[in-house]
Motif scaffolding. Structure first.
Motif, mmCIF file in Angstrom:
data_model
loop_
_atom_site.group_PDB
_atom_site.id
_atom_site.type_symbol
_atom_site.label_atom_id
_atom_site.label_comp_id
_atom_site.label_asym_id
_atom_site.label_seq_id
_atom_site.Cartn_x
_atom_site.Cartn_y
_atom_site.Cartn_z
ATOM 1 N N MET A 127 0.889 -0.958 -0.108
ATOM 2 C CA MET A 127 -0.342 -0.081 -0.341
ATOM 3 C C MET A 127 0.677 1.448 -0.165
ATOM 4 S SD MET A 127 -2.637 -0.986 2.445
ATOM 5 C CE MET A 127 -3.913 -2.268 2.146
ATOM 6 N N GLU A 128 2.121 1.009 -0.865
ATOM 7 C CA GLU A 128 2.730 1.828 -0.702
ATOM 8 C C GLU A 128 2.583 4.011 -1.366
ATOM 9 O OE1 GLU A 128 7.121 3.105 -2.634
ATOM 10 O OE2 GLU A 128 6.287 1.335 -3.135
ATOM 11 N N LEU A 129 1.653 3.697 -2.416
ATOM 12 C CA LEU A 129 0.526 5.094 -2.232
ATOM 13 C C LEU A 129 0.074 5.648 -1.680
ATOM 14 C CD1 LEU A 129 -0.337 4.031 -6.208
ATOM 15 C CD2 LEU A 129 1.285 5.900 -5.333
ATOM 16 N N LEU A 130 -0.858 4.682 -0.726
ATOM 17 C CA LEU A 130 -1.567 4.863 0.232
ATOM 18 C C LEU A 130 -0.835 5.757 1.418
ATOM 19 C CD1 LEU A 130 -3.835 5.232 2.510
ATOM 20 C CD2 LEU A 130 -3.227 2.994 2.501
ATOM 21 N N GLY A 131 0.088 5.125 1.770
ATOM 22 C CA GLY A 131 0.653 5.795 2.800
ATOM 23 C C GLY A 131 1.461 7.007 2.480
ATOM 24 N N ASN A 132 1.732 7.567 0.873
ATOM 25 C CA ASN A 132 2.488 8.380 0.339
ATOM 26 C C ASN A 132 1.953 9.518 0.234
ATOM 27 O OD1 ASN A 132 4.680 7.049 -0.403
ATOM 28 N ND2 ASN A 132 4.288 7.163 -2.004
ATOM 29 N N ILE A 133 0.165 9.572 0.201
ATOM 30 C CA ILE A 133 -0.505 9.757 0.264
ATOM 31 C C ILE A 133 -0.946 10.241 1.720
ATOM 32 C CG2 ILE A 133 -2.812 10.540 -0.236
ATOM 33 C CD1 ILE A 133 -2.145 9.460 -2.845
ATOM 34 N N GLN A 134 -1.600 9.860 2.608
ATOM 35 C CA GLN A 134 -1.265 9.740 4.142
ATOM 36 C C GLN A 134 -0.997 10.297 4.821
ATOM 37 O OE1 GLN A 134 -2.333 5.912 5.459
ATOM 38 N NE2 GLN A 134 -4.521 6.198 5.250
ATOM 39 N N SER A 135 0.461 10.623 3.679
ATOM 40 C CA SER A 135 2.433 11.118 4.666
ATOM 41 C C SER A 135 1.511 12.526 4.476
ATOM 42 C CB SER A 135 2.735 10.616 4.235
ATOM 43 O OG SER A 135 3.165 10.884 2.841
ATOM 44 N N ALA A 136 1.021 12.981 3.199
ATOM 45 C CA ALA A 136 1.946 13.901 2.716
ATOM 46 C C ALA A 136 0.538 15.056 2.991
ATOM 47 C CB ALA A 136 1.679 14.197 0.689
ATOM 48 N N MET A 137 -0.600 14.249 3.801
ATOM 49 C CA MET A 137 -1.718 14.927 4.552
ATOM 50 C C MET A 137 -1.174 16.180 5.120
ATOM 51 S SD MET A 137 -4.502 12.430 3.947
ATOM 52 C CE MET A 137 -5.284 12.082 2.515
ATOM 53 N N MET A 138 0.264 15.331 5.708
ATOM 54 C CA MET A 138 0.544 15.929 7.695
ATOM 55 C C MET A 138 1.820 16.715 6.918
ATOM 56 S SD MET A 138 0.023 12.770 9.788
ATOM 57 C CE MET A 138 0.612 11.646 8.744
ATOM 58 N N THR A 139 2.126 17.625 6.186
ATOM 59 C CA THR A 139 3.435 17.710 5.504
ATOM 60 C C THR A 139 3.721 19.455 5.275
ATOM 61 O OG1 THR A 139 3.742 17.149 3.622
ATOM 62 C CG2 THR A 139 4.492 15.807 5.194
ATOM 63 N N ARG A 140 4.094 20.764 5.987
ATOM 64 C CA ARG A 140 4.047 21.653 5.459
ATOM 65 C C ARG A 140 4.377 21.790 4.056
ATOM 66 N NH1 ARG A 140 8.697 24.823 4.919
ATOM 67 N NH2 ARG A 140 10.241 23.886 4.607
ATOM 68 N N HIS A 141 4.316 20.956 3.470
ATOM 69 C CA HIS A 141 4.795 21.264 2.026
ATOM 70 C C HIS A 141 3.664 19.887 0.820
ATOM 71 C CE1 HIS A 141 8.713 23.445 2.305
ATOM 72 N NE2 HIS A 141 8.887 21.988 2.292
ATOM 73 N N GLN A 142 2.216 20.244 1.538
ATOM 74 C CA GLN A 142 1.550 19.471 1.495
ATOM 75 C C GLN A 142 0.760 19.747 0.028
ATOM 76 O OE1 GLN A 142 -2.749 20.895 2.641
ATOM 77 N NE2 GLN A 142 -2.884 18.838 3.584
ATOM 78 N N LYS A 143 0.761 20.793 -1.064
ATOM 79 C CA LYS A 143 0.746 21.458 -2.277
ATOM 80 C C LYS A 143 1.252 20.198 -3.115
ATOM 81 C CE LYS A 143 -1.893 22.433 -5.632
ATOM 82 N NZ LYS A 143 -3.285 21.960 -5.815
ATOM 83 N N ALA A 144 2.635 20.044 -2.745
ATOM 84 C CA ALA A 144 3.399 19.684 -3.504
ATOM 85 C C ALA A 144 3.329 18.490 -3.347
ATOM 86 C CB ALA A 144 4.797 19.820 -3.506
ATOM 87 N N GLU A 145 3.448 17.690 -2.717
ATOM 88 C CA GLU A 145 3.671 16.416 -1.601
ATOM 89 C C GLU A 145 3.337 15.753 -2.188
ATOM 90 O OE1 GLU A 145 5.084 16.120 1.954
ATOM 91 O OE2 GLU A 145 7.176 17.151 1.597
ATOM 92 N N VAL A 146 1.303 16.301 -2.189
ATOM 93 C CA VAL A 146 0.472 15.114 -2.849
ATOM 94 C C VAL A 146 0.522 15.837 -4.069
ATOM 95 C CG1 VAL A 146 -1.828 15.808 -3.174
ATOM 96 C CG2 VAL A 146 -1.174 15.898 -0.717
ATOM 97 N N MET A 147 1.185 16.599 -4.920
ATOM 98 C CA MET A 147 0.460 16.236 -6.106
ATOM 99 C C MET A 147 2.204 15.007 -7.006
ATOM 100 S SD MET A 147 2.418 18.960 -9.724
ATOM 101 C CE MET A 147 2.039 17.934 -11.344
ATOM 102 N N ILE A 148 3.234 15.564 -5.842
ATOM 103 C CA ILE A 148 4.187 14.249 -6.345
ATOM 104 C C ILE A 148 3.012 12.626 -6.292
ATOM 105 C CG2 ILE A 148 6.110 13.039 -5.295
ATOM 106 C CD1 ILE A 148 7.273 15.675 -4.916
ATOM 107 N N ALA A 149 2.179 12.529 -4.733
ATOM 108 C CA ALA A 149 1.460 11.298 -4.298
ATOM 109 C C ALA A 149 1.029 10.649 -6.354
ATOM 110 C CB ALA A 149 1.137 10.970 -3.330
ATOM 111 N N GLY A 150 0.131 12.290 -6.738
ATOM 112 C CA GLY A 150 -0.877 11.960 -7.049
ATOM 113 C C GLY A 150 -0.239 11.478 -8.600
ATOM 114 N N GLU A 151 0.806 12.032 -9.092
ATOM 115 C CA GLU A 151 1.842 11.809 -10.131
ATOM 116 C C GLU A 151 2.146 10.524 -10.021
ATOM 117 O OE1 GLU A 151 3.947 11.910 -13.821
ATOM 118 O OE2 GLU A 151 1.936 13.410 -12.678
ATOM 119 N N GLN A 152 2.539 9.827 -9.381
ATOM 120 C CA GLN A 152 2.899 8.333 -9.400
ATOM 121 C C GLN A 152 1.534 7.810 -9.517
ATOM 122 O OE1 GLN A 152 4.470 7.476 -5.094
ATOM 123 N NE2 GLN A 152 5.717 8.559 -4.723
ATOM 124 N N LEU A 153 0.483 8.259 -8.846
ATOM 125 C CA LEU A 153 -0.334 6.710 -9.390
ATOM 126 C C LEU A 153 -0.889 7.656 -11.006
ATOM 127 C CD1 LEU A 153 -2.934 5.444 -8.152
ATOM 128 C CD2 LEU A 153 -4.185 7.863 -7.533
#
Length: 334
Positions: free
Chosen positions: A1-27
């Motif tokens: 469940m690597e994508l799940l972990g990436n998106i969930q962790s991205a929800m809690m960081t200060r660089h949320q917008k960028a990191e959510v996009m990176i997780a979304g790009e993986q998907l």
């Protein structure tokens, strides 16, 4: 469940917008590979590069990226809230687990990039290139008795960026590294140092390798998909063989040049194989001062014959050797 972990962790960081996009790009890349994204027809109209919500939810569950449909919908809603995906026909704010058409905004050019997102995406692409490249500069290194995994001296990063066509000059490389440092993509391994780009022998490291909460690590398939290499057009006017260079009376002159590298490296790029040639030279670099020129063929490095090597092997030989490099080159008479 690597994508799940990436998106969930991205929800809690200060660089949320960028990191959510990176997780979304993986998907997005994985869904493209699975052929779920394609042109779809709806009410006699064709919508390009779309996926069906229900199909994607089924895919996430079957690939064990999520434990259940409710979690899958929540994750897709998170991507929708951050403008990663959108409903194709309407502006519905909620993601529906149904036979509705959605599209990744990157596939239709509507994603709102900002400076921070661009830097994060550039850093992600560079990281994927670094970890998948042969003879990577990311290695276990010792500094004052402490071992640091996947770290690098600053000058090696500058040289690597030049060698791979990521930058046009060492100054541009410094600016890029400063941006990566300011946005926590890279960091000093010694916390007591001032926040300056480590352009000398001091080691730096990639932040997201030391803190898994950043949500950057990718699996093997995504690594292969995201690794981008730059292969610029050759500066040679025509192909030249080693036999031609070594033949009696050939229209080439041999020169022996010594380069004293500085804190940023040497400042030249080689390409090709059997023989390698100089593709580019930074005008303000030690290489330029030593007389290195574009279209010179490299015959020897510190007395060792390199005429039949490829440019990756030659580059490694230079980058891992002493700071003083003696090159024997051949250049056209015209």
């Amino acid at each position: 469940m690597e994508l799940l972990g990436n998106i969930q962790s991205a929800m809690m960081t200060r660089h949320q917008k960028a990191e959510v996009m990176i997780a979304g790009e993986q998907l997005r890349l994985r869904v493209h590979d699975s052929k779920l994204i394609k042109d779809r027809r709806h009410h006699l109209r064709t919508y390009p590069n779309c996926f069906v919500a229900q199909e994607l939810i089924d895919w996430l569950i079957s690939h064990k990226e999520v434990p259940d449909r409710e979690t899958a919908v929540q994750l897709m809603q998170h991507l929708m809230d951050h403008d990663i995906i959108h409903h194709v026909c309407d502006k519905w704010p909620a993601f529906k687990d149904a036979k509705y058409l959605y599209r990744f905004r990157k596939d239709d050019g509507t994603f709102p990039f900002n400076i921070e997102v661009k830097i994060f995406m550039r850093g992600q692409r560079l990281y994927e290139h670094l970890i998948t490249s042969k003879d990577s500069i990311l290695q276990l290194r010792q500094e004052k008795g402490v071992a640091y995994e996947r770290s690098f001296p600053g000058y090696m990063l500058i040289d690597w960026l030049l060698q791979n066509g990521e930058i046009e000059s060492r100054r541009q490389g410094l600016d890029l590294c400063k941006a990566l440092l300011e946005h926590d993509i890279i960091q000093h391994v010694q916390p007591a140092l001032d926040l300056k780009v480590p352009t000398n022998g001091r080691c730096g490291s990639l932040t997201h390798q030391q803190h898994s909460s950043c949500g950057y690590p990718l699996n093997a398939s995504l690594t292969a998909a995201l690794a981008v290499r730059c292969n610029p057009t050759s500066v040679l006017k025509r192909h030249v063989t080693c036999e031609e260079l070594l033949s009696p009376g050939a229209p080439y002159v041999k020169r022996v040049l010594t380069i004293l590298g500085d804190a940023l490296g040497w400042g030249f790029v080689v390409r090709g194989k059997s023989p390698c040639y100089v593709q580019a030279v930074d005008p303000g670099s030690p290489a330029a001062a030593a007389g290195i020129k574009v279209r010179q063929f490299v015959c020897r490095v510190n007395g060792r014959s390199v005429l039949h090597l490829d440019y990756r092997t030659l580059s490694k030989l230079v980058m891992t050797g002493p700071r003083v490099v003696t090159l024997e080159v051949m250049e056209p008479l015209d």
